[in-house]
Design an enzyme around this catalytic site. Structure first.
Site, PDB file in Angstrom:
ATOM      1  N   GLY A 103      49.624  81.413  42.616  1.00 52.75           N
ATOM      2  CA  GLY A 103      50.656  81.179  43.617  1.00 52.75           C
ATOM      3  C   GLY A 103      50.949  79.697  43.695  1.00 52.75           C
ATOM      4  O   GLY A 103      50.125  78.868  43.276  1.00 52.75           O
ATOM      5  N   GLN A 134      53.915  71.969  47.552  1.00 54.22           N
ATOM      6  CA  GLN A 134      52.982  71.467  46.537  1.00 54.22           C
ATOM      7  C   GLN A 134      53.690  70.744  45.396  1.00 54.22           C
ATOM      8  O   GLN A 134      53.045  70.025  44.627  1.00 54.22           O
ATOM      9  CB  GLN A 134      52.145  72.620  45.966  1.00 54.22           C
ATOM     10  CG  GLN A 134      51.236  73.242  47.016  1.00 54.22           C
ATOM     11  CD  GLN A 134      50.400  74.341  46.404  1.00 54.22           C
ATOM     12  OE1 GLN A 134      50.838  75.478  46.321  1.00 54.22           O
ATOM     13  NE2 GLN A 134      49.204  74.007  45.950  1.00 54.22           N
ATOM     14  N   CYS A 138      42.344  75.764  45.725  1.00 53.21           N
ATOM     15  CA  CYS A 138      43.751  75.373  45.894  1.00 53.21           C
ATOM     16  C   CYS A 138      44.116  74.357  44.827  1.00 53.21           C
ATOM     17  O   CYS A 138      43.360  73.418  44.580  1.00 53.21           O
ATOM     18  CB  CYS A 138      43.961  74.774  47.283  1.00 53.21           C
ATOM     19  SG  CYS A 138      45.644  74.183  47.554  1.00 53.21           S
ATOM     20  N   LEU A 139      45.277  74.539  44.219  1.00 53.27           N
ATOM     21  CA  LEU A 139      45.745  73.600  43.190  1.00 53.27           C
ATOM     22  C   LEU A 139      45.921  72.195  43.746  1.00 53.27           C
ATOM     23  O   LEU A 139      45.860  71.225  42.998  1.00 53.27           O
ATOM     24  CB  LEU A 139      47.076  74.086  42.600  1.00 53.27           C
ATOM     25  CG  LEU A 139      47.032  75.409  41.821  1.00 53.27           C
ATOM     26  CD1 LEU A 139      48.439  75.860  41.477  1.00 53.27           C
ATOM     27  CD2 LEU A 139      46.187  75.258  40.566  1.00 53.27           C
ATOM     28  N   HIS A 176      50.421  76.866  53.445  1.00 50.47           N
ATOM     29  CA  HIS A 176      51.006  75.636  52.890  1.00 50.47           C
ATOM     30  C   HIS A 176      52.324  75.292  53.582  1.00 50.47           C
ATOM     31  O   HIS A 176      52.631  74.115  53.789  1.00 50.47           O
ATOM     32  CB  HIS A 176      51.276  75.786  51.393  1.00 50.47           C
ATOM     33  CG  HIS A 176      50.109  75.457  50.516  1.00 50.47           C
ATOM     34  ND1 HIS A 176      49.475  74.241  50.542  1.00 50.47           N
ATOM     35  CD2 HIS A 176      49.465  76.184  49.564  1.00 50.47           C
ATOM     36  CE1 HIS A 176      48.487  74.222  49.645  1.00 50.47           C
ATOM     37  NE2 HIS A 176      48.450  75.404  49.039  1.00 50.47           N
ATOM     38  N   HIS A 202      47.500  82.233  51.873  1.00 51.88           N
ATOM     39  CA  HIS A 202      47.273  80.851  51.430  1.00 51.88           C
ATOM     40  C   HIS A 202      48.608  80.108  51.296  1.00 51.88           C
ATOM     41  O   HIS A 202      48.744  78.957  51.742  1.00 51.88           O
ATOM     42  CB  HIS A 202      46.520  80.895  50.086  1.00 51.88           C
ATOM     43  CG  HIS A 202      46.196  79.570  49.507  1.00 51.88           C
ATOM     44  ND1 HIS A 202      44.911  79.061  49.476  1.00 51.88           N
ATOM     45  CD2 HIS A 202      46.976  78.626  48.937  1.00 51.88           C
ATOM     46  CE1 HIS A 202      44.936  77.871  48.898  1.00 51.88           C
ATOM     47  NE2 HIS A 202      46.177  77.584  48.559  1.00 51.88           N
ATOM     48  N   GLU A 203      49.595  80.768  50.667  1.00 47.97           N
ATOM     49  CA  GLU A 203      50.888  80.104  50.449  1.00 47.97           C
ATOM     50  C   GLU A 203      51.623  79.878  51.770  1.00 47.97           C
ATOM     51  O   GLU A 203      52.250  78.832  51.966  1.00 47.97           O
ATOM     52  CB  GLU A 203      51.754  80.909  49.480  1.00 47.97           C
ATOM     53  CG  GLU A 203      51.135  81.194  48.119  1.00 47.97           C
ATOM     54  CD  GLU A 203      50.465  80.002  47.473  1.00 47.97           C
ATOM     55  OE1 GLU A 203      50.914  78.854  47.682  1.00 47.97           O
ATOM     56  OE2 GLU A 203      49.466  80.211  46.762  1.00 47.97           O
TER      57      GLU A 203
END
Ligand code: NI
Length: 171
Positions: free
Chosen positions: A50, A55, A95-96, A141, A137-138
């Site tokens: 995702g 991000q 997380c990226l 963000h 999670h997204e």
């Protein structure tokens, strides 16, 4: 042609902003459609399951998701809203934008999310497991929240499973 954008990391102020709702008129803008293509490209290259627009330093309420299972197609969700959330579970997450770490977080086991697709059509995504975890999670963000704000025991991965979560982070 889609291109890979830079993923910003913890400490960048954009990750801490509440992202702005996407105006329907934006969907007609070729640059907005390009952004969606670029977000998919960036997510696959990372690799991740995702990626939220903040991000890639775009403070808009949208994300892409592809958990690569049989039940759920890749999707972009614009202006998402959680419609249903059931049963809390503790999960390992990465997380990226917080590369190389994992932690334990409480998430809902099953969620339904409504929103718009890239053509402005209403969509509803529903599921459990990694799909549900990633949706939450997204959406975090988009509200300026990183999993490390809520997670326990944020650490370098200790096992192969944890290393995989750290590497294909998000969730
Ligand atoms: Ni993330």
């Amino acid at each position: 042609m889609p291109y890979i954008r830079e993923i910003i990391t913890d400490g960048h102020p954009t990750l801490r902003k509440v992202a702005k709702k996407v105006d329907l008129k934006e969907l007609d803008d070729p640059l907005f459609q390009q952004l969606i293509d670029d977000m998919f490209e960036t997510m696959y290259a990372a690799p991740g399951v995702g990626l939220a627009a903040p991000q890639v330093n775009v403070s808009k309420r949208m994300f892409v998701i592809d958990v690569n299972d049989d039940e759920h197609d890749p999707a972009v969700v614009i202006n998402p809203k959680i419609e249903l959330a059931e049963e809390e579970v503790e999960l390992t997450e990465g997380c990226l934008s917080v590369p190389g770490y994992v932690g334990e977080i409480t998430r809902f086991a099953r969620v339904a999310v409504s929103g718009l697709d890239r053509n402005g059509e209403k969509i509803r995504l529903e599921g459990g497991g990694l799909f549900a975890q990633c949706l939450q999670h997204e959406i975090d963000h988009l509200n300026g929240v990183l999993y490390i704000d809520k997670a326990k025991n944020v650490r370098l991965p200790q096992t192969d499973e944890e290393r995989e979560i750290a590497e294909t982070a998000e969730a």
